[in-house]
Scaffold this motif. Structure first.
Motif, PDB file in Angstrom:
ATOM      1  N   SER A 156       0.679   0.334  -3.988  1.00  0.00           N
ATOM      2  CA  SER A 156       1.083  -0.322  -2.747  1.00  0.00           C
ATOM      3  C   SER A 156       1.079   0.684  -1.611  1.00  0.00           C
ATOM      4  N   GLU A 158       3.429   1.269   0.430  1.00  0.00           N
ATOM      5  CA  GLU A 158       4.725   1.928   0.526  1.00  0.00           C
ATOM      6  C   GLU A 158       4.865   3.034  -0.524  1.00  0.00           C
ATOM      7  N   GLU A 159       4.325   2.817  -1.722  1.00  0.00           N
ATOM      8  CA  GLU A 159       4.345   3.889  -2.720  1.00  0.00           C
ATOM      9  C   GLU A 159       3.490   5.060  -2.264  1.00  0.00           C
ATOM     10  N   LEU A 234       9.984  -6.349   6.810  1.00  0.00           N
ATOM     11  CA  LEU A 234       9.474  -6.922   5.569  1.00  0.00           C
ATOM     12  C   LEU A 234      10.115  -8.286   5.345  1.00  0.00           C
ATOM     13  N   TYR A 236      10.868 -10.933   2.173  1.00  0.00           N
ATOM     14  CA  TYR A 236      10.941 -10.956   0.715  1.00  0.00           C
ATOM     15  C   TYR A 236      10.684 -12.381   0.213  1.00  0.00           C
ATOM     16  N   LEU A 243       1.200 -12.625  -1.658  1.00  0.00           N
ATOM     17  CA  LEU A 243       1.517 -11.663  -0.618  1.00  0.00           C
ATOM     18  C   LEU A 243       0.358 -11.513   0.353  1.00  0.00           C
ATOM     19  N   SER A 249       2.778  -3.006   4.209  1.00  0.00           N
ATOM     20  CA  SER A 249       3.109  -4.366   3.799  1.00  0.00           C
ATOM     21  C   SER A 249       3.941  -5.086   4.855  1.00  0.00           C
ATOM     22  N   THR A 251       4.908  -8.431   3.628  1.00  0.00           N
ATOM     23  CA  THR A 251       5.603  -9.266   2.646  1.00  0.00           C
ATOM     24  C   THR A 251       5.724  -8.506   1.333  1.00  0.00           C
ATOM     25  N   ARG A 252       6.770  -8.835   0.600  1.00  0.00           N
ATOM     26  CA  ARG A 252       7.034  -8.182  -0.678  1.00  0.00           C
ATOM     27  C   ARG A 252       7.694  -9.198  -1.597  1.00  0.00           C
ATOM     28  N   HIS A 253       7.440  -9.098  -2.885  1.00  0.00           N
ATOM     29  CA  HIS A 253       8.119  -9.974  -3.838  1.00  0.00           C
ATOM     30  C   HIS A 253       9.562  -9.533  -4.028  1.00  0.00           C
TER      31      HIS A 253
END
Length: 391
Positions: A156, A158-159, A234, A236, A243, A249, A251-253
């Motif tokens: 991702s 963000e990672e 973000l 959720y 997504l 991102s 959107t995120r789960h």
């Protein structure tokens, strides 16, 4: 992207605050990832109470570090099998449970911050709120990332950019609107609205005017370095929802059911909730709550039409460098404040908090301007110990 007025959120709002804090030692030096051990932070957290009733609101995480409302914040190093083998801390984070009002969320946060300050003091540490590391501009993985970590980074945006957060501190302000449902398109629209207006929202929070051991050229080294590569907001979504393919991102789960429908604003610099967290003189109480009211009003407004799926990095850098001395940034901040006040007309608590933001905007005052004024008066740079004259 821009468009029509989009979704207007209505009904009651629920609030949560995640509050990142740096740690100073008794001599005033910053306890950072190079000098702070996880054992030191864990000793503080171990003395704080575990409150199981909050767990339905709060994520624990795979490594089990986040078992309380207080936890060590930092970077998790994983071995080739994905097991935690080292944790590099950057400070402590406080997170509230979800509350039905700004007042309740802010009151809970202040109580937890007071308890943290008392416990940390017994360990020779003082929690403080500033947005960017005053001496180090980068955190580098040493040793370099292994194959498992590289795979995780590729999973991702963000990672991939997680290392950036090691030299920054700031709150995540969370809002959810139970009566508005959890339609993924509506949630994404709300996050896109906050992302578009983020350059005009963030100057109230600026608290990072120092970098590499000296005054930076602007008011927010954090905003300049971080927002763009990392999200401003973000949404959720239900784990079954698709997504949006954006970088960073939008959107995120959700990891737990309580996160579904949450809108999280991530672009503010760190702001103090207690006088003791203020790194400069003249701190103003109640800023996190005022910012929650501002976000509430922007999302309830029906006149602001801007939308972006990713942050405008150039606009954020302009705001970070010039703050409210830039007429366009000042005008944009006034526009979002006016729109929020109109949307929240008839809600005295919100309007009183927005009035406090108007005072700051009129004075062009934020934590960064106070920190710089203190530095000019001989007050030094928070987190950096200067040798006494003649030493």
């Amino acid at each position: 992207m821009t468009g029509g007025p989009g979704v207007i959120v209505r009904g009651p709002v629920r609030y949560g605050i995640e509050h990142e804090l740096a740690l100073l030692r008794a001599d005033g030096s910053l306890a950072d990832f190079a000098t702070l051990s996880h054992a030191e932070v864990a000793a503080v957290v171990d003395e704080l109470p575990e409150l199981p009733d909050d767990q339905h609101d709060l994520r624990i995480g795979d490594a089990g570090i986040r078992c309380k409302r207080w936890y060590a914040e930092g970077y998790e190093r994983l071995d080739e099998h994905g097991e935690l083998w080292r944790f590099d801390p950057k400070g402590i984070e406080i997170r509230t449970a979800v509350h039905d009002s700004v007042e309740a969320a802010e009151s809970a946060l202040c109580a937890d911050a007071e308890l943290l300050a008392r416990v940390a003091a017994r360990h020779g540490l003082r929690p403080v709120a500033f947005g960017f590391h005053p001496a180090r501009s980068a955190y580098r993985l040493d040793p370099p990332a292994n194959a498992h970590e590289r795979t995780l980074m590729a999973s991702s945006p963000e990672e991939r950019t997680a290392h950036l957060h090691m030299v920054t501190w700031g709150p995540d302000l969370n809002l959810s609107f139970p009566e508005c449902g959890t339609d993924p398109a509506d949630l994404a629209d709300a996050a896109a609205k906050l992302t578009y207006y983020s350059p005009y929202l963030v100057p109230w929070s600026f608290s990072s005017p120092f970098r590499d051991g000296r005054p930076w050229v602007g008011e927010s080294a954090r905003t300049s370095r971080r927002t763009g590569p990392r999200p401003a907001a973000l949404a959720y979504l239900d784990p079954a929802a698709t997504l949006l393919p954006t970088d960073p991102s939008l959107t995120r789960h959700a990891a737990i059911p309580g996160e579904i429908g949450r809108i999280e604003f991530k672009a503010f610099d760190a702001v103090a909730v207690l006088p003791g967290e203020e790194p400069a003189d003249g701190g103003r109480a109640g800023l996190p709550g005022a910012l929650l009211s501002l976000l509430t009003g922007v999302l309830r407004d029906g006149t602001l039409t801007g939308r972006r799926r990713t942050p405008d990095a150039l606009a954020h850098r302009r705001a970070a460098l010039r703050g409210w001395s830039d007429p366009a940034i000042r005008s944009g901040s006034q526009a979002v404040l006016d729109a929020a006040a109109t949307a929240l007309r008839g809600e005295p608590g919100h309007l009183e908090r927005l009035a406090s933001l108007q005072v700051l905007l009129t004075r062009r005052e934020n934590p960064a301007t106070r920190m710089l004024a203190r530095h000019r008066a001989g007050g030094g740079i928070p987190g950096i110990v200067t040798a006494p004259h003649g030493a």
